[in-house]
Design an enzyme around this catalytic site. Structure first.
Site, mmCIF file in Angstrom:
data_model
loop_
_atom_site.group_PDB
_atom_site.id
_atom_site.type_symbol
_atom_site.label_atom_id
_atom_site.label_comp_id
_atom_site.label_asym_id
_atom_site.label_seq_id
_atom_site.Cartn_x
_atom_site.Cartn_y
_atom_site.Cartn_z
ATOM 1 N N HIS A 165 12.290 4.179 11.273
ATOM 2 C CA HIS A 165 11.590 3.038 11.463
ATOM 3 C C HIS A 165 11.089 2.216 10.433
ATOM 4 O O HIS A 165 10.120 2.199 9.971
ATOM 5 C CB HIS A 165 10.958 3.039 12.739
ATOM 6 C CG HIS A 165 11.228 3.129 14.465
ATOM 7 N ND1 HIS A 165 10.606 3.870 14.720
ATOM 8 C CD2 HIS A 165 12.197 2.429 14.193
ATOM 9 C CE1 HIS A 165 11.905 4.330 16.216
ATOM 10 N NE2 HIS A 165 12.485 2.909 16.242
ATOM 11 N N ASP A 196 0.997 -1.071 -0.221
ATOM 12 C CA ASP A 196 0.297 0.233 -0.020
ATOM 13 C C ASP A 196 0.560 1.368 0.018
ATOM 14 O O ASP A 196 1.371 1.909 1.241
ATOM 15 C CB ASP A 196 -1.537 -0.079 1.378
ATOM 16 C CG ASP A 196 -0.014 0.651 2.680
ATOM 17 O OD1 ASP A 196 1.205 -0.261 2.869
ATOM 18 O OD2 ASP A 196 -0.463 0.567 3.847
#
Ligand code: BDR
Ligand code: CA
Length: 308
Positions: A237, A12
């Site tokens: 991250h 996505d």
């Protein structure tokens, strides 16, 4: 040419997904068969467009199959506040020149699993497309060599609600279908991602290059990196990047643990939570191999190779 591992990616995109996709495109040992596209970080119209644009920037000819525009049952909020309204940092890049395929994602997953049995399937977004494919054909897992999922928060320390991680929380019903329908999969959860943070300064250095992929990624990720530094501190991250590293380079994994995992689809406080049977007390089949640790130097190697 030596045999390359057939790789299908459900994604996505999303700033986070973009780096993971570049990693896959850069791997000499893998042949990317296609990208099946989910809604998640932003709406499907944008995630399809971003996938096409990324293929163009990377110079790869990989088919892009649009999937479901919404979760299976309940509507969910996207993550545009992290990835930008268009999912790629709102930098105003020119639209892609190529077009998406007319075949829908769930059907492409089924077809490719028949044409290339044993393929590696990596899921970097909500599991809507895979759940649909599995409902259409419950024998699908027999033709998947390995399934790697980025999702979940295995001790209940979520990133989108107190206890749930975004990909699972966006479509918990889909995740429940996949978690109960696949007898075996690898899970790279949000808490593992937090253990594999990278200093923002180091990431900024890697991106500070003129190579087109690095320059593009630097531009689309600028706002997300600023948001991350502001909200999460000194480390970046790369959730989808870590899942992709574990998928491409299983020898880089230094610790796995194998347990049963369920998805909470009800609950007042914990919808979308991943409930791990750490003590193996439920008697349920331990279908998930949960990533404990990936070699940090190898992780860096894959991330940097993606930008070259
Ligand atoms: C996951 O959620 C999305 O925002 C990212 O792309 C990643 O797949 C991390 O929780
Ligand atoms: Ca993603």
């Amino acid at each position: 040419m030596t045999h390359r591992i057939p790789l299908l990616i459900d994604t996505d995109p999303g700033v986070d997904d973009a780096w993971a996709l570049l990693m896959a495109f850069a791997s000499p040992a893998h042949e990317v068969l296609g990208l099946t596209i989910a809604a998640g970080n932003v709406g499907l119209e944008y995630t399809v467009r971003n996938a096409l644009k990324l293929c163009e920037i990377a110079g790869v000819d990989v088919p892009v199959f649009p999937g479901c525009a919404s979760p299976l049952v309940y509507p969910a909020e996207d993550a545009a506040y992290v990835h930008g309204r268009d999912g790629f940092g709102d930098v105003g890049f020119l639209p892609p020149t190529s077009r998406a395929e007319s075949e829908r994602a769930a059907l492409a997953i089924l077809r490719l699993s028949r044409e290339r049995p044993g393929l590696l399937l990596v899921c970097l977004g909500p599991l809507t497309n895979l759940a649909l494919a599995l409902r259409l054909d419950p024998t699908l897992p027999e033709r998947i060599g390995r399934l790697v999922i980025m999702g979940g928060a295995v001790t209940g320390q979520g990133n989108t609600s107190v206890s749930a991680e975004f990909n699972i929380a966006f479509d918990p019903e889909a995740a429940a279908i996949v978690f109960s329908g696949f007898p075996q999969f690898d899970l790279v959860d949000w808490e593992a991602v937090l253990r594999h943070g990278l200093p923002h300064d180091e990431v900024a250095q890697w991106l500070d290059r003129t190579a087109p992929k690095a320059a593009f990624y630097k531009a689309i990720s600028r706002r997300t990196r600023e948001w991350s530094e502001d909200r999460r501190g000194t480390h970046w991250h790369s959730a989808d990047g870590l899942a992709m590293a574990a998928a491409l380079d299983p020898e880089g994994v230094e610790a796995w643990s194998q347990h049963a995992v369920e998805v909470e689809t009800g609950g007042r406080f914990a919808r979308g939570a991943t409930i791990v049977d750490w003590a193996d007390r439920s008697g349920r089949s331990a279908q998930a191999r949960i990533l404990g640790r990936f070699n940090p130097e190898r992780f860096r190697h894959w991330l940097k190779a993606a930008l070259a």
